[in-house]
Scaffold this active site. Structure first.
Site, PDB file in Angstrom:
ATOM      1  N   THR A   1       0.869  -1.183   0.000  1.00 37.21           N
ATOM      2  CA  THR A   1       0.000   0.000   0.000  1.00 37.21           C
ATOM      3  C   THR A   1       0.899   1.224   0.000  1.00 37.21           C
ATOM      4  O   THR A   1       1.631   1.453   0.971  1.00 37.21           O
ATOM      5  CB  THR A   1      -0.903   0.024   1.251  1.00 37.21           C
TER       6      THR A   1
ATOM      7  N   LYS B   1      -7.720   1.382  -2.899  1.00 35.89           N
ATOM      8  CA  LYS B   1      -7.334   0.929  -1.551  1.00 35.89           C
ATOM      9  C   LYS B   1      -7.502   2.060  -0.526  1.00 35.89           C
ATOM     10  O   LYS B   1      -8.076   1.860   0.543  1.00 35.89           O
ATOM     11  CB  LYS B   1      -5.874   0.447  -1.605  1.00 35.89           C
TER      12      LYS B   1
ATOM     13  N   LYS C   1      -1.471   5.104   8.660  1.00 36.92           N
ATOM     14  CA  LYS C   1      -0.702   5.199   7.399  1.00 36.92           C
ATOM     15  C   LYS C   1      -1.657   5.376   6.214  1.00 36.92           C
ATOM     16  O   LYS C   1      -1.468   6.266   5.383  1.00 36.92           O
ATOM     17  CB  LYS C   1       0.132   3.919   7.219  1.00 36.92           C
TER      18      LYS C   1
END
Ligand code: NAD
Length: 299
Positions: free
Chosen positions: A96, A171, A246
């Protein structure tokens, strides 16, 4: 069956690479950490000594690294994958990372004749172990089709999200929904407690009403209603608050760059930032409910 170089054999990459071995692929693994390498060779993969060693004879290169800077270095650095790979190699970065880095790597890869996918995953370590991950991939349709057998070995769903970077875009949008909805569900339970509402009663009503969502019905932040949720294990992670932070920060970076309006995403990032800075980043992200009750230091 393909020869696959797998770079980054941590909590996610280790079991993903092991599932490729199980499916019959020849896996050449590389990680900076020796213990991760040892675990992988026990599971039938071949250990290599560097990224270039892993990549040199591979048909496919999969990377599963912490963040954009690691990915950039692993592809473009002195020992980087782009310098050692054969013409036509298929690359899938499953980490990611930020959309901008993903798109820049697509450009670099295409100019060198490689096929590229950004293909982050959802499903966590449990999904990586069980081979039930969801892949969301950005890149050409042809590259996506070529990667199908590999996605099938590591997951149960793969969706082509569109062109370069769209896997990362999907995502961070998904995880922004998740972060915001977990805070909303947690606030509702914290308010319900103050109003004398039993947890199970609120769950039974909201899960059949318009408040229904995954954060409530699959991952309820209070113990009891959903036995599998981390709340029943003292918030041992599943998906850590640090990981959620994050992803929320990646979403905010992308939002600023695209001049989008994401005020609740910004608030979620700020709350998880505070939670993390109080030393709770390793707890499951659903532990944010304790913070919202005001128990900042006693978590
Ligand atoms: P991790 O820290 O366990 O693993 C990352 C691995 O990369 C480490 O073993 C590290 O040594 C290795 N590494 C770093 N730089 C390297 C380099 N240059 N060459 C070789 N190896 C290198 O992290 P993880 O939990 O496996 O997560 C990996 C990615 O997956 C992250 O981007 C994360 O956001 C994403 N992700 C994680 C989860 C989860 O639940 N853990 C869920 C979905 C997505």
């Amino acid at each position: 069956m393909a020869t696959v170089a797998f770079i980054g054999l941590g909590n996610m990459g280790g079991p993903m690479a092991a599932n490729l071995v199980k499916a019959g692929h020849a896996v050449r693994g590389y990680d900076r950490v020796d213990t991760s390498m040892a675990r992988l060779t026990e599971r039938g993969a071949q250990a290599t000594t560097s990224i270039s060693d892993a990549v040199a004879d591979a048909d496919v290169v999969i990377t599963m690294l912490p963040a954009g800077a690691h990915v950039r270095e692993a592809y473009l650095g002195e020992d980087g994958a782009f310098h050692a790979a054969r013409d036509g190699t298929l690359f899938a970065d499953c980490s990611t990372i930020d959309v901008a880095t993903a798109r820049a790597l697509h450009g670099e890869g295409a100019s060198r004749g490689f096929r590229m996918l950004d293909a982050p995953v959802s499903g966590g370590v449990g999904g990586a172990e069980a081979g039930t991950l969801t892949f969301m991939a950005g890149g050409t349709k042809e590259a996506f089709e070529a990667a199908q057998p590999l996605f099938a070995a590591m997951g149960k769903t793969a969706v082509h999200a569109g062109g370069p970077g769209n896997g990362q875009a999907a995502k961070i949008c998904n995880n922004m929904i998740l972060g915001v909805s977990m805070i909303a569900v947690s606030e509702a339970f914290a308010l319900g407690e103050k109003l004398g509402l039993d947890h199970q009663t609120l769950f039974d009503i909201a899960s059949k009403s318009s408040g229904q969502c995954w954060s409530l019905t699959s991952y309820c932040p209070v113990p009891g209603p959903v036995p599998a949720s981390p709340a029943n294990r003292d918030y041992a992670a599943g998906f850590t608050a640090a990981m959620m932070l994050k992803d929320l920060r990646l979403a905010q970076d992308a939002s600023r760059a695209a001049a989008a309006n994401t005020p609740l995403g910004a608030e979620a990032a700020a709350l998880y930032g505070l939670f993390d800075s109080h030393g709770h980043g390793n707890l499951d992200f659903s532990a944010i409910i304790k913070f919202l009750r005001g128990a900042h230091n006693n978590i």
